[in-house]
Each structure stands twice: as structure tokens, then as C-alpha cells.
Design an enzyme around this catalytic site. Structure first.
Site, PDB file in Angstrom:
ATOM      1  N   ARG A  26      -5.298  19.507   8.183  1.00 38.02           N
ATOM      2  CA  ARG A  26      -5.251  19.748   6.734  1.00 38.02           C
ATOM      3  C   ARG A  26      -5.257  18.406   6.013  1.00 38.02           C
ATOM      4  NH1 ARG A  26      -0.264  22.620   3.333  1.00 38.02           N
ATOM      5  NH2 ARG A  26      -0.185  21.019   1.722  1.00 38.02           N
ATOM      6  N   GLU A  48      -7.205  21.227   1.349  1.00 42.06           N
ATOM      7  CA  GLU A  48      -6.232  21.870   0.463  1.00 42.06           C
ATOM      8  C   GLU A  48      -6.558  21.648  -1.011  1.00 42.06           C
ATOM      9  OE1 GLU A  48      -4.484  24.147  -0.257  1.00 42.06           O
ATOM     10  OE2 GLU A  48      -2.384  23.827   0.302  1.00 42.06           O
ATOM     11  N   ASP A  79       1.936  26.756  10.106  1.00 42.49           N
ATOM     12  CA  ASP A  79       2.014  25.547   9.288  1.00 42.49           C
ATOM     13  C   ASP A  79       3.031  24.602   9.931  1.00 42.49           C
ATOM     14  OD1 ASP A  79       2.457  23.625   7.360  1.00 42.49           O
ATOM     15  OD2 ASP A  79       2.980  25.028   5.763  1.00 42.49           O
ATOM     16  N   HIS A  91      -1.633  23.891  11.943  1.00 45.44           N
ATOM     17  CA  HIS A  91      -2.280  22.848  11.150  1.00 45.44           C
ATOM     18  C   HIS A  91      -1.289  21.736  10.825  1.00 45.44           C
ATOM     19  CE1 HIS A  91      -0.674  24.139   7.179  1.00 45.44           C
ATOM     20  NE2 HIS A  91      -1.063  25.371   7.458  1.00 45.44           N
ATOM     21  N   ASP A 150      10.068  23.641  -0.392  1.00 43.11           N
ATOM     22  CA  ASP A 150       9.044  23.273   0.595  1.00 43.11           C
ATOM     23  C   ASP A 150       8.740  21.779   0.507  1.00 43.11           C
ATOM     24  OD1 ASP A 150       7.022  23.393   2.485  1.00 43.11           O
ATOM     25  OD2 ASP A 150       5.509  24.087   1.049  1.00 43.11           O
ATOM     26  N   GLU A 152      -0.878  18.175   8.438  1.00 46.90           N
ATOM     27  CA  GLU A 152      -1.409  17.614   7.201  1.00 46.90           C
ATOM     28  C   GLU A 152      -1.243  16.105   7.132  1.00 46.90           C
ATOM     29  OE1 GLU A 152       2.069  18.594   4.028  1.00 46.90           O
ATOM     30  OE2 GLU A 152       1.365  20.247   5.282  1.00 46.90           O
ATOM     31  N   TYR A 210      -0.457  34.507   9.727  1.00 44.91           N
ATOM     32  CA  TYR A 210      -0.148  33.131   9.341  1.00 44.91           C
ATOM     33  C   TYR A 210       1.350  32.977   9.133  1.00 44.91           C
ATOM     34  CZ  TYR A 210      -0.223  28.761   6.667  1.00 44.91           C
ATOM     35  OH  TYR A 210      -0.008  27.478   6.212  1.00 44.91           O
ATOM     36  N   ASP A 217       3.447  21.433   8.996  1.00 46.28           N
ATOM     37  CA  ASP A 217       3.693  20.338   8.049  1.00 46.28           C
ATOM     38  C   ASP A 217       3.043  19.032   8.524  1.00 46.28           C
ATOM     39  OD1 ASP A 217       4.980  21.969   6.268  1.00 46.28           O
ATOM     40  OD2 ASP A 217       7.005  21.408   6.862  1.00 46.28           O
ATOM     41  N   CYS A 259       4.598  21.073  -1.614  1.00 47.07           N
ATOM     42  CA  CYS A 259       3.622  22.148  -1.630  1.00 47.07           C
ATOM     43  C   CYS A 259       2.255  21.599  -2.018  1.00 47.07           C
ATOM     44  CB  CYS A 259       4.061  23.220  -2.611  1.00 47.07           C
ATOM     45  SG  CYS A 259       2.797  24.466  -2.941  1.00 47.07           S
ATOM     46  N   ASN A 271      -7.155  28.247   1.583  1.00 46.84           N
ATOM     47  CA  ASN A 271      -5.834  28.721   1.198  1.00 46.84           C
ATOM     48  C   ASN A 271      -5.952  29.453  -0.143  1.00 46.84           C
ATOM     49  OD1 ASN A 271      -3.137  29.077   0.586  1.00 46.84           O
ATOM     50  ND2 ASN A 271      -2.711  26.909   0.238  1.00 46.84           N
TER      51      ASN A 271
END
Length: 299
Positions: free
Chosen positions: A161, A191, A89, A116, A62, A118, A48, A91, A126, A213
Site C-alpha cells: 500500500r 490509497e 491490514d 498489506h 487508528d 504501507e 477483509y 499497517d 487513517c 479502498n
């Protein structure tokens, strides 16, 4: 050696096959390219690439400050080091629908197996912090539709996500997950779930793989592989764990250096030069140039 022996297409197919077979795919977060090879050596099924790790590595919080170029470049460096599939990731996709489409194709070019996207509002934060905001349903669905339409390899895994649990609760999570699957998502990443029962509720509502996660100091408990498998989770990520362990160790080591003027006491805790060279596959380079590996490592 220089690159993985498996092609990106083969890695994507492998990830799809494992998920279709009902395997639990475990993906520790690689803190850097070399750690990806270490993850493979320990028998895990995937690697990952965490946005939180990548941004921290650049000295940034982040909150969506990293760029597509930075993320795709680092992801490609990590993916090339291992025969395992790499999940990234991405974002919020670095923009709106057209940006999402470009993100997908740049990630394909980088050799990753899946990514992924989101549904947070940009600038994001985060997933285990308070105060998150999510986009409306249509904007969330548009991101996923754009990603699915843009991919050229049908085996590229598009994971949706949703962070809506922290905003509107579990029922809203299930509703959004259902709609994201209808939009074409291959898997769902709910999440910041608060309990195993919440994962089970999402599992009962959708028929695509679910990603969990497991992150320290967050909103969720540190569930075990067995617990998550029992409630129907198909993929598990430990995004920041290796970075946290490494940074804690470096902090302690620098304290020793400051107080004692050397690292001698810590030598037994260090990776031996021999282990590093083995991980780098130094000897394989000798097939190209006999002057590369013509030495022995002392000790």
C-alpha cells in the site's frame, strides 16, 4: 463448525487463482468473526480485516497503537470462521525490516491469505485523513523485500500500500508503485485515489493486481464495483462499512431503550435466535455431543 473446512494453504491458493483468472475479488470488512461467516453466505470472494475496525473495537484511534499480537490474534479468529481467503491490514509491519519479517510469519501462522503493508511513517493515520507522512523510497522497498523474503508459503499475497498520493501526487504514486512491484509486491494498493482516471493511470503503469479502498466519508468517491472493474481494479475492500452500520444501529437501539424502557419495538429489526444458531452451525456440534443441540427454537 469449529474451524473452516479449507486449510490456510488452500485459501491462499484460491485467492491467487481468482486473481490470475481475472476475477474481481470483493472483500467486505468483517466487524467480528461471526460477520465473516455472514460475508461468505452472501457470496463474496474474500474477507477483509481492517486496522481501523480492529483499533476501534479496542476503543483506540487508528494511529498504529494496536500490536502485532492483537492483530494476528483477531485475524486468526476471523479467518477460521470462513472458507474464504482473508486479507489483513498489517499497517506498517509493526516496526522495521526484522519486525516486518516476524509480522509476515505470525500472520501466516494465523491462517490468513494475504496482508498489506504501507509506506507511512509511524505513528500512522487513517489513509483518508490529511497530514500523512510517508517514508523514503528505500525504507518503503525494504519493508516489501523483508515481507517477501520472510514468507514461507509462496502463495501468501503481499500487497504494497502506498499513501504517497496525498503527499506528492499521482506521478509519485505511479513511480512508487512501480518500484514496489520491482521489490516483489504481488499487488498494489494505491490509497486515497481521487478519481477513476487515477486508478486507470496506475493500472496502465503496472502489471500486478490493484486493490481499491471504498470507504465512506473519505477522500475518494464511493465508486461502484462496475466502475472499478472497468478501470482494471482487481480487488475491492469496504473496510469499515459493517462496523459503521452496526454502531449506528446500536446507538439508535440504546436511544429507544433509554426512552421506552425496552427493546420490544425493535424486535422485528433483530436477527432471530434461529438465524444466529444457524450461522453458528449449532447443529453440527451435535455430531460430537448429542446434548448440545437437543432443543427447538420457539417462534
Amino acid at each position: 463448525m469449529l474451524y473452516s473446512t479449507a486449510t490456510p494453504e488452500a485459501k491462499r491458493a484460491t485467492l491467487r487463482e481468482r486473481l490470475a483468472a481475472g476475477e474481481l475479488v470483493r472483500l467486505p470488512g468483517a466487524a467480528n468473526p461471526l460477520s465473516a461467516r455472514l460475508i461468505e453466505r452472501h457470496g463474496f470472494e474474500g474477507v477483509y480485516v481492517s486496522g481501523a475496525v480492529l483499533s476501534a473495537d479496542l476503543g483506540l484511534p487508528d494511529i498504529g497503537l494496536t500490536t502485532l499480537t492483537e492483530v494476528a490474534g483477531r485475524s486468526g479468529q476471523i479467518a477460521r470462521m470462513t472458507d474464504l481467503p482473508t486479507l489483513v491490514d498489517a499497517d506498517t509491519g509493526f516496526g522495521e525490516a526484522m519486525n516486518v519479517a516476524r509480522t509476515v510469519q505470525e500472520m501466516e501462522n494465523a491462517g490468513i491469505a494475504g496482508l498489506h503493508l504501507e509506506d507511512q511513517v509511524n505513528p500512522k493515520r487513517c489513509g483518508h485523513l490529511d497530514g500523512k507522512q510517508v517514508v523514503d523510497e528505500e525504507a518503503a522497498l525494504r519493508r516489501i523485500r523483508s515481507a517477501v523474503q520472510a514468507r514461507r508459503d509462496p502463495n501468501l499475497l503481499i500487497v504494497a500500500r502506498t499513501d504517497i498520493r496525498a503527499v506528492d501526487g499521482l506521478d509519485a504514486t505511479i513511480e512508487r508503485a512501480t518500484r514496489l512491484v520491482e521489490a516483489g509486491a504481488d499487488a498494489i494498493f494505491p490509497e486515497a485515489m481521487r478519481s477513476l482516471e487515477e486508478f486507470a493511470a496506475v493500472r496502465a503503469a503496472i502489471d500486478v493486481p490493484i486493490l481499491a479502498n471504498v470507504t465512506e466519508f473519505g477522500q475518494s468517491e464511493l465508486f461502484t464495483e462496475a466502475q472499478l472493474r472497468d478501470v482494471g481494479v482487481n480487488m475491492i475492500i469496504w473496510p469499515v462499512s459493517l462496523l459503521r452500520i452496526a454502531m449506528h444501529a446500536m446507538d439508535g437501539a440504546l436511544g429507544v431503550l433509554s426512552q421506552e424502557g425496552g427493546f420490544e419495538r425493535l424486535v422485528p429489526q433483530m436477527q432471530h435466535r434461529r438465524e444466529l444458531y444457524d450461522l453458528l452451525d449449532y447443529e453440527a456440534y451435535n455430531a460430537f455431543d448429542s446434548g448440545v443441540f437437543n432443543f427447538s427454537v420457539p417462534g
